[in-house]
Every structure is written in structure tokens, then in C-alpha cells.
Design a protein around this motif. Structure first.
Motif, PDB file in Angstrom:
ATOM      1  N   THR A   1     -35.881 -33.740 -36.654  1.00  0.00           N
ATOM      2  CA  THR A   1     -37.203 -34.308 -36.947  1.00  0.00           C
ATOM      3  C   THR A   1     -38.321 -33.318 -36.639  1.00  0.00           C
ATOM      4  OG1 THR A   1     -37.316 -35.283 -34.733  1.00  0.00           O
ATOM      5  CG2 THR A   1     -36.403 -36.657 -36.507  1.00  0.00           C
ATOM      6  N   GLU A   2     -37.976 -32.277 -35.887  1.00  0.00           N
ATOM      7  CA  GLU A   2     -38.956 -31.241 -35.584  1.00  0.00           C
ATOM      8  C   GLU A   2     -38.241 -29.930 -35.283  1.00  0.00           C
ATOM      9  OE1 GLU A   2     -41.115 -32.556 -32.152  1.00  0.00           O
ATOM     10  OE2 GLU A   2     -39.497 -32.011 -30.756  1.00  0.00           O
ATOM     11  N   PHE A   3     -38.990 -28.853 -35.379  1.00  0.00           N
ATOM     12  CA  PHE A   3     -38.457 -27.531 -35.072  1.00  0.00           C
ATOM     13  C   PHE A   3     -39.200 -26.956 -33.873  1.00  0.00           C
ATOM     14  CE2 PHE A   3     -37.590 -28.028 -39.619  1.00  0.00           C
ATOM     15  CZ  PHE A   3     -36.246 -27.664 -39.685  1.00  0.00           C
TER      16      PHE A   3
ATOM     17  N   LEU B   1     -51.679 -19.519 -32.965  1.00  0.00           N
ATOM     18  CA  LEU B   1     -52.594 -19.470 -31.829  1.00  0.00           C
ATOM     19  C   LEU B   1     -52.355 -20.637 -30.880  1.00  0.00           C
ATOM     20  CD1 LEU B   1     -55.869 -18.476 -33.713  1.00  0.00           C
ATOM     21  CD2 LEU B   1     -54.581 -17.041 -32.116  1.00  0.00           C
ATOM     22  N   GLN B   2     -52.123 -21.805 -31.434  1.00  0.00           N
ATOM     23  CA  GLN B   2     -51.860 -22.982 -30.605  1.00  0.00           C
ATOM     24  C   GLN B   2     -50.602 -22.784 -29.763  1.00  0.00           C
ATOM     25  OE1 GLN B   2     -50.911 -26.513 -32.824  1.00  0.00           O
ATOM     26  NE2 GLN B   2     -50.626 -27.763 -31.006  1.00  0.00           N
ATOM     27  N   ASN B   3     -49.558 -22.257 -30.369  1.00  0.00           N
ATOM     28  CA  ASN B   3     -48.296 -22.090 -29.665  1.00  0.00           C
ATOM     29  C   ASN B   3     -48.348 -21.022 -28.578  1.00  0.00           C
ATOM     30  OD1 ASN B   3     -47.042 -24.106 -31.092  1.00  0.00           O
ATOM     31  ND2 ASN B   3     -46.112 -22.744 -32.594  1.00  0.00           N
ATOM     32  N   LEU B   4     -49.334 -20.123 -28.663  1.00  0.00           N
ATOM     33  CA  LEU B   4     -49.487 -19.126 -27.609  1.00  0.00           C
ATOM     34  C   LEU B   4     -50.099 -19.718 -26.343  1.00  0.00           C
ATOM     35  CD1 LEU B   4     -50.742 -16.047 -29.678  1.00  0.00           C
ATOM     36  CD2 LEU B   4     -48.594 -16.193 -28.391  1.00  0.00           C
ATOM     37  N   LEU B   5     -50.645 -20.941 -26.449  1.00  0.00           N
ATOM     38  CA  LEU B   5     -51.298 -21.575 -25.304  1.00  0.00           C
ATOM     39  C   LEU B   5     -50.520 -22.747 -24.732  1.00  0.00           C
ATOM     40  CD1 LEU B   5     -55.037 -21.619 -26.479  1.00  0.00           C
ATOM     41  CD2 LEU B   5     -53.919 -19.983 -24.936  1.00  0.00           C
ATOM     42  N   VAL B   6     -49.515 -23.220 -25.441  1.00  0.00           N
ATOM     43  CA  VAL B   6     -48.773 -24.400 -24.989  1.00  0.00           C
ATOM     44  C   VAL B   6     -47.339 -24.031 -24.654  1.00  0.00           C
ATOM     45  CG1 VAL B   6     -50.236 -25.947 -26.337  1.00  0.00           C
ATOM     46  CG2 VAL B   6     -48.119 -25.061 -27.346  1.00  0.00           C
ATOM     47  N   LYS B   7     -46.720 -24.851 -23.827  1.00  0.00           N
ATOM     48  CA  LYS B   7     -45.322 -24.619 -23.456  1.00  0.00           C
ATOM     49  C   LYS B   7     -44.371 -25.177 -24.512  1.00  0.00           C
ATOM     50  CE  LYS B   7     -46.014 -24.511 -18.446  1.00  0.00           C
ATOM     51  NZ  LYS B   7     -45.643 -25.121 -17.136  1.00  0.00           N
ATOM     52  N   ARG B   8     -44.726 -26.323 -25.087  1.00  0.00           N
ATOM     53  CA  ARG B   8     -43.872 -26.969 -26.088  1.00  0.00           C
ATOM     54  C   ARG B   8     -44.307 -26.495 -27.477  1.00  0.00           C
ATOM     55  NH1 ARG B   8     -40.317 -31.054 -26.785  1.00  0.00           N
ATOM     56  NH2 ARG B   8     -40.515 -32.375 -28.635  1.00  0.00           N
ATOM     57  N   LYS B   9     -43.601 -25.528 -28.009  1.00  0.00           N
ATOM     58  CA  LYS B   9     -43.993 -24.886 -29.274  1.00  0.00           C
ATOM     59  C   LYS B   9     -43.232 -25.539 -30.436  1.00  0.00           C
ATOM     60  CE  LYS B   9     -44.206 -20.604 -26.608  1.00  0.00           C
ATOM     61  NZ  LYS B   9     -45.641 -20.641 -26.305  1.00  0.00           N
ATOM     62  N   THR B  10     -43.621 -26.746 -30.760  1.00  0.00           N
ATOM     63  CA  THR B  10     -42.918 -27.490 -31.793  1.00  0.00           C
ATOM     64  C   THR B  10     -43.754 -27.626 -33.059  1.00  0.00           C
ATOM     65  OG1 THR B  10     -43.734 -29.609 -30.933  1.00  0.00           O
ATOM     66  CG2 THR B  10     -41.616 -28.814 -30.083  1.00  0.00           C
ATOM     67  N   ILE B  11     -43.057 -27.886 -34.157  1.00  0.00           N
ATOM     68  CA  ILE B  11     -43.697 -28.199 -35.432  1.00  0.00           C
ATOM     69  C   ILE B  11     -42.852 -29.261 -36.107  1.00  0.00           C
ATOM     70  CG2 ILE B  11     -42.494 -26.320 -36.644  1.00  0.00           C
ATOM     71  CD1 ILE B  11     -45.011 -26.051 -38.426  1.00  0.00           C
ATOM     72  N   SER B  12     -43.471 -30.274 -36.660  1.00  0.00           N
ATOM     73  CA  SER B  12     -42.735 -31.366 -37.283  1.00  0.00           C
ATOM     74  C   SER B  12     -41.998 -30.884 -38.525  1.00  0.00           C
ATOM     75  CB  SER B  12     -43.686 -32.503 -37.663  1.00  0.00           C
ATOM     76  OG  SER B  12     -44.588 -32.075 -38.679  1.00  0.00           O
TER      77      SER B  12
END
Length: 312
Positions: A10-12, A82-93
Motif C-alpha cells: 500500500t506504500e513504498f 526535500l521532505q524525506n531529508l527531514l523526516v525519519k519515515r520516508k514513505t510514499i503511497s
């Protein structure tokens, strides 16, 4: 692929540009600056061309669309990166990954053929100056651009649908900072042989077809430049060609590497990421400078705009 196959993932998870925590924020700052320059440079170019009637020519018409494509292309990848460089959970639906693959592929293909169209425009301007305005009318230019967009987006529909007909059931970790075909194919638990062949064929046709148009156009331009008697005229024509060819070599070269070189076990995804950053973020930032800001007409228009002279 059945609906049950889709439900297995459901997500990557995007591994991102680097897995070293101490580099996350410095890279965020660097890529944020690059992205902001891309936005300002390309949006500014579109605005300049729209506001100055002296820039309402075929060359600048195509340049405005190149800027628009670069804006959209970098925006399909940059914000999520850019968002994933700041968060621990680097997910995309799952749907988000589908959309990212679709739009990034669509704008990349569209840019390939727009570069070819721009090369043809320069060929007509330099090799056939007497009939240039009669051939490259507003209607012809619009039809060329519409054709480029239509083909780019239709091609992306086919490739994206083929990719997401595959099953993703063993792992959902993408070894990249965005959803692209090579890492998704490496992730799939389906037989990807057919998709890999189709990707290779489509990529080869798109890249070699558009690049061949560029090469033929510039070979003709080269012979025309040789025939020019004036040294000043030769330098001016050559300068235009050199700038365009520089971007063509960089853009097409990186795309050939990414899509015609099929991923193999043990291949370095880190090197692929560096190449991807270059053509998806750096080139869109450089294009306004390489294509337009060295141009005297654009410089004069920018100067007028900064001085507040609404001469247009």
C-alpha cells in the motif's frame, strides 16, 4: 495484476539520497537552494517572455515551454525529496508513487522532444532565414508544442501502467529518492523481462529519435556557419549552437545512462542517484542560464523589469 496483488503493498519506502543522518540536513539545504533557484529562474523566464513583445518569437516561445517543463519536472521530484531529508519515515503511497513515476516520465520525454523541436527551429532560422517567418508561424509553433506534450504524456501512460501491472509483494523499499522505473523493476516480485524489453525499446526510440533530430539539425547548421562570410556572424551562430549542444549532451547523456543501462545485481544505486539528481534538479536550474540569460534581448528585458520601466 489483480486487486489482491495491489493490496500486498500500500506504500513504498524511499531510501533517499543518503542513509547517513549527519548529511541529511546539509543536503536538504543544498537541494532546497537548487530547487528555489529553479523555481525563480524558470518562472522568471516565462514572465519575461510573456511581458516583452520583442520576445514573442518562435525561439522564445519554445524557451517558455522549456521553462514550464523544467518547473513541472523538478516539482514532480524535488518537494518529496526535500521532505524525506527531514523526516525519519520516508514513505510514499502506492498512488503517490504511480503519480510521481507518471509525471516525471512524462516531462522527461516531453523535454527530449522539445529540445529536438528547438534544434529544428534553430536549423530553420540559420539555414533558411528567408522563409523562416513564413514556415515557423504561431500556428505551426503551437502545433509542434501540442504534439510534443501529447506524445510525452501518452508515452508515460503506457510505461507507468505497464510498471504498476507488476506485483510488489516481497519488499517495498525503493533504493532511490523517487519512484523511477529501474528501482521499481528491481523491487518487483513479478517476471519483469517483458517490461524491461518494452522500456528498452521505448527509451531507445524516444532518445535516439529525438537526438537524431538534434544531430541532423546541427550538422546542417554547421555547414551553414562555415559558409557565413562574417566572423561576427559565425561567432553569434556558433555561440547559440554551443549553448544548446551543451545542454543536449548533458541531458541526453544522463538519460541514456539511466534508462538504456538495465540494472544488474550488485550495481551501484548510489551512482544512479547522483546522475538522477543532476538531470532532475540541476539541469532544470541551469537551463534558464544556459539558454536565455546569456542572450542580450533577455538581459535587456530583465534590466527594464528591475528598473521598473514598463516599456512593453
Amino acid at each position: 495484476m489483480t486487486r489482491s496483488n495491489h493490496s500486498t503493498v500500500t506504500e513504498f519506502v524511499l531510501m533517499g539520497f543518503t542513509d547517513r543522518p549527519e548529511l541529511q540536513f546539509p543536503l536538504f539545504v543544498v537541494f532546497l537552494v537548487i530547487y528555489l533557484i529553479t523555481l525563480v529562474g524558470n518562472f522568471g523566464m516565462i514572465l519575461l517572455i510573456k511581458m516583452d513583445s520583442q520576445l514573442h518569437t518562435p525561439m522564445y516561445f519554445f524557451l517558455s515551454h522549456l521553462s514550464f517543463i523544467d518547473l513541472c519536472y523538478s516539482s514532480s521530484i524535488g518537494p518529496k525529496m526535500l521532505q524525506n531529508l527531514l523526516v525519519k519515515r520516508k514513505t510514499i503511497s502506492f498512488s503517490g508513487c504511480f503519480a510521481q513515476l507518471y509525471f516525471s516520465s512524462a516531462f522527461a520525454t516531453t523535454e527530449c522532444f522539445l529540445l529536438a523541436t528547438m534544434a529544428y527551429d534553430r536549423y530553420m532560422a540559420i539555414c533558411n532565414p528567408l522563409i523562416y517567418t513564413a514556415i515557423m508561424t504561431q500556428r505551426v509553433c503551437r502545433e509542434l508544442v501540442i504534439g510534443v506534450y501529447t506524445y510525452g504524456f501518452l508515452n508515460s501512460v503506457i510505461q507507468t501502467v505497464l510498471t504498476f501491472q507488476l506485483s510488489f509483494c516481497d519488499s517495498n523499499v525503493i533504493h532511490h529518492f523517487y519512484c523511477a522505473d529501474p528501482p521499481l523493476l528491481a523491487l518487483s516480485c513479478s517476471d519483469t523481462h517483458t517490461k524491461e524489453k518494452q522500456l528498452l525499446i521505448f527509451s531507445a526510440v524516444n532518445l535516439t529519435g529525438s537526438l537524431l533530430t538534434v544531430l541532423v539539425s546541427y550538422i546542417c547548421i554547421l555547414f551553414s556557419i562555415i559558409k557565413i562570410q562574417s566572423s561576427e556572424g559565425k561567432c553569434k551562430a556558433f555561440s547559440t549552437c554551443a549553448s544548446h549542444l551543451t545542454v543536449v549532451v548533458i541531458f541526453y547523456g544522463t538519460l541514456f545512462f539511466m534508462y538504456l543501462r538495465q540494472p544488474k545485481p550488485g550495481s551501484s544505486w548510489k551512482y544512479n542517484k547522483v546522475v538522477s539528481v543532476f538531470y532532475s534538479l540541476v539541469i532544470p536550474m541551469l537551463n534558464p542560464l544556459i539558454y536565455s540569460l546569456r542572450n542580450t534581448e533577455v538581459k535587456n528585458t530583465l534590466k527594464k523589469m528591475l528598473e521598473g520601466k514598463e516599456s512593453w
